[in-house]
Design an enzyme around this catalytic site. Structure first.
Site, mmCIF file in Angstrom:
data_model
loop_
_atom_site.group_PDB
_atom_site.id
_atom_site.type_symbol
_atom_site.label_atom_id
_atom_site.label_comp_id
_atom_site.label_asym_id
_atom_site.label_seq_id
_atom_site.Cartn_x
_atom_site.Cartn_y
_atom_site.Cartn_z
ATOM 1 N N ASN A 173 0.838 -1.191 0.000
ATOM 2 C CA ASN A 173 0.000 0.000 0.000
ATOM 3 C C ASN A 173 0.880 1.251 0.000
ATOM 4 O O ASN A 173 1.898 1.296 0.673
ATOM 5 C CB ASN A 173 -0.861 -0.053 1.267
ATOM 6 C CG ASN A 173 -1.629 1.225 1.516
ATOM 7 O OD1 ASN A 173 -1.096 2.155 2.089
ATOM 8 N ND2 ASN A 173 -2.852 1.261 1.055
ATOM 9 N N ASP A 174 0.475 2.271 -0.758
ATOM 10 C CA ASP A 174 1.357 3.427 -0.898
ATOM 11 C C ASP A 174 1.558 4.203 0.400
ATOM 12 O O ASP A 174 2.632 4.742 0.635
ATOM 13 C CB ASP A 174 0.903 4.342 -2.048
ATOM 14 C CG ASP A 174 -0.547 4.743 -1.948
ATOM 15 O OD1 ASP A 174 -1.207 4.364 -0.964
ATOM 16 O OD2 ASP A 174 -1.026 5.434 -2.865
ATOM 17 N N GLY A 210 -7.221 10.149 -2.095
ATOM 18 C CA GLY A 210 -7.800 9.587 -0.876
ATOM 19 C C GLY A 210 -6.984 10.006 0.335
ATOM 20 O O GLY A 210 -6.083 10.826 0.235
ATOM 21 N N CYS A 269 -16.386 4.090 -1.594
ATOM 22 C CA CYS A 269 -16.319 2.666 -1.248
ATOM 23 C C CYS A 269 -17.701 2.052 -1.113
ATOM 24 O O CYS A 269 -17.827 0.842 -0.942
ATOM 25 C CB CYS A 269 -15.533 2.473 0.054
ATOM 26 S SG CYS A 269 -16.465 2.916 1.542
ATOM 27 N N CYS A 320 -17.676 7.850 5.810
ATOM 28 C CA CYS A 320 -16.212 7.719 5.846
ATOM 29 C C CYS A 320 -15.563 9.109 5.882
ATOM 30 O O CYS A 320 -16.057 10.057 5.273
ATOM 31 C CB CYS A 320 -15.697 7.003 4.602
ATOM 32 S SG CYS A 320 -16.335 5.337 4.414
#
Lengths: 400, 400
Positions: free
Chosen positions: A190-191, A219, A255, A260
């Site tokens: 994951n970045d 994000g 999502c 969120c």
């Protein structure tokens, strides 16, 4: 089961040399708690394996009292060249670094598609790595490994991208595809984890055991460093800060769930509100955001209200991280130009009003601005760590 | 700086013997990765220090092939007796345990005051420990240490209660006061951390590296276990799950801030809403809660709405923990009778709808019902850990 002691000692010594840059054997013993004899034996092994080398004589009082100059041990840059690649929204940024993490070449290539198949993405990454290798005066064949950072949910251990906005399908075996496309041992993550690794290796987190890295791009990402290591959770879906809920039955998120953090803070969330009063850039989110922020700065009440809510919710999210982790440091990290309003002192001041009052100063929140190249450098650091672990494992078991 | 290798080996071996209950030397070597020679040397040291002992012969194939029975090593219960105390709302529950954690005596004494000075609280805790020691056939002088669990923000390392509902003043030097009142080495920590320790030592978390423990009493607590150890944060104010914000500008919390999880889930929050329609128990929260829950069960719409909101917000909070930690297990733990509605299968099912879909099954959420005695047992385990660390440190430095 814990690692055997010799292996633990090797990791501790290599890690300490990497942190220090250059360090004498006597200081390695002091800093790792290992005996001088163990340090001598292990550093000889690491030199034999070509991972470290003796550098210049160090100043200082150590062995000088006995008339011998202290020799600094350092990572051997030439041990391995690695590539790191960051898959951004429309392009791939790749860097080739030596084993110390020094960048020797870089390249940016456009993505063939913003959402594509596993093999196609792997080919794009391979092309970017090859171009960066060329800039470093070599080719893919001159590299020892490849690390790649992508947005989404990544099972780093299994090498599988569970979900990523860059990939058509869930559960994509991206590591295997990269190894097929490049012929190199490959590592994916994951970045946000890899930007945390860049902070740990090269950045604001150097020498800090427990810290958090928060990134805002399209994000909201979180990297968790505990005990000097990336914490990944069981399924690779930890640190999903952007999808923690800040409002029950709240705003709809990309999502599919509601409430969120991202659904209040990400660009699309602000533009969704701004669409009440359409501007001249309906198809261009970047221009739309620039316009919205300019309007807010010039005092337009609706624009100011949109931005102010994002700021307040972002501060609330950061406060929740402080309340849960009580970390030493939170680094707001990434290419921030576009999201500078979220990293404002005003926002950071709001955090303190929502954290538990502990009778001790709250953790520092530090802003670290950098670009996609640094994400690629984090991916390269991940490849360095992976290759080092393999090399150390190859040195065999505890002989004691 | 890492612990020296010998010390690390001692901790690993003592921990493994504690987890296993009884284990042969050959299996200790296998499970810790230490050499057989190191295991033999360290277990001899630990036996010499009186911390472990040889038990009965074990069945199995190990050395039996060579005609020798395998001897199980076990914690020596008589090594130390310790007291653990949990400061509850109106009373203190104390337990005296041997060095294996086996409870030999227990006692409950009322608190002199629900909020009091540091020395007064220390005297109450000492009285409870003395009564439990008497029940175990000894006195305070027969104990080696004392652990105490209290609600609030505790700097465990410094031994200072930064804030607790049981104490009049902030930054109370409770550990020093306990050592003065009892003459025993004392250890204090947040009660949620010590219920996590009870789960780790005796309960559902035995043998699990990464898990979370969530408790609901008058507040909402969180214990974080990572890598088999309690994670405490930098200032002792981590794991403040009850004060993470679930709503911006939300309901007012006892802590003075708005939108805390507790302000929706704790008894006072439900009773505050129920006060719109006063019942027959205005001064008795426990009776008031019982009435509210009975009304909700019987279909009263207002009562049902109050309880349903608490359930939904609690599920949202649990989902946020899953999103951040992606843990192996979440244990809902404590004396749950009063809060059973929050631990309902319906609530646990709601969690999944608010967590990131990772393409792998979500973590298990397990309900573990127990009483205040188990909290006291967690406090005793904390004293055992503290005394063991001191005993191991007394064995000296790495000789290698």
């Amino acid at each position: 089961m814990i690692r055997d002691q010799r292996s633990q000692g090797r990791h501790a010594i290599l890690g300490e040399i990497r942190r220090a840059g250059s360090v004498a054997r006597v200081d390695l013993a002091r800093r790792t708690g290992l005996s001088q004899a163990t340090v001598t034996a292990i550093t000889a092994e690491l030199m034999g394996a070509g991972l470290i080398e003796e550098g210049t004589a160090l100043a200082g009082s150590g062995d000088a009292r006995r008339g011998r100059p202290r020799v600094g041990l350092q990572i051997r840059g030439a041990a391995h060249l690695v590539a790191g690649a960051k898959i951004a929204d429309r392009s791939i940024v790749a860097a080739v670094a030596d084993f110390t993490g020094r960048v020797l070449g870089e390249a940016t290539v456009p993505l063939s598609g913003r959402v594509q198949g596993t093999e196609a993405l792997a080919r794009d990454i391979a092309a970017a790595a090859a171009k960066a290798a060329e800039a470093a005066g070599t080719g893919l064949a001159g590299l020892s490994g490849l690390g790649a950072a992508l947005a989404g949910i990544v099972d780093a251990e299994a090498g599988i991208a569970r979900w990523s906005p860059a990939l058509e399908r869930r559960n994509a075996p991206l590591r295997a595809a990269l190894e097929a496309a490049t012929g190199l041992p490959s590592f994916i993550d994951n970045d946000a984890n890899l930007v945390a690794m860049a902070e740990l290796y090269f950045g604001e987190g150097k020498g800090i055991a427990d810290f958090l890295v928060v990134t805002v791009e399209s994000g909201v990402g979180l990297g968790i460093v505990l005990g000097g290591r990336i914490y990944r959770g069981i399924r690779g879906s930890g640190a999903e800060f952007g999808h923690t809920k800040v409002q029950i039955d709240g705003a709809l998120c990309r999502c599919g769930q509601r409430g969120c953090l991202e659904a209040y803070v990400a660009d699309y969330a602000l533009l969704r509100e701004a669409a009440l009063r359409p501007g001249p850039h309906p198809g261009d989110p970047q221009a739309g955001m620039a316009q919205l922020l300019a309007q807010a700065r010039s005092g337009d009440p609706m624009a100011a209200s949109i931005v102010a809510r994002a700021e307040r919710i972002f501060a609330m999210g950061l406060a929740n991280l402080v309340n849960i982790f009580d970390p030493q440091l939170i680094i707001l990290s990434g290419e921030l130009a576009q999201h500078d309003y979220l990293y404002d002192e005003k926002v950071i001041a709001m955090v303190a009003g929502q954290t538990v009052q502990a009778g001790a100063p709250p953790p520092e929140i530090r802003v670290h601005r950098w670009d996609d190249l640094m994400w690629a450098r984090g991916a390269a650091a991940y490849a360095i760590e992976g290759l080092a672990a393999r090399a150390l494992a190859g040195l065999g078991e505890d002989a004691a």
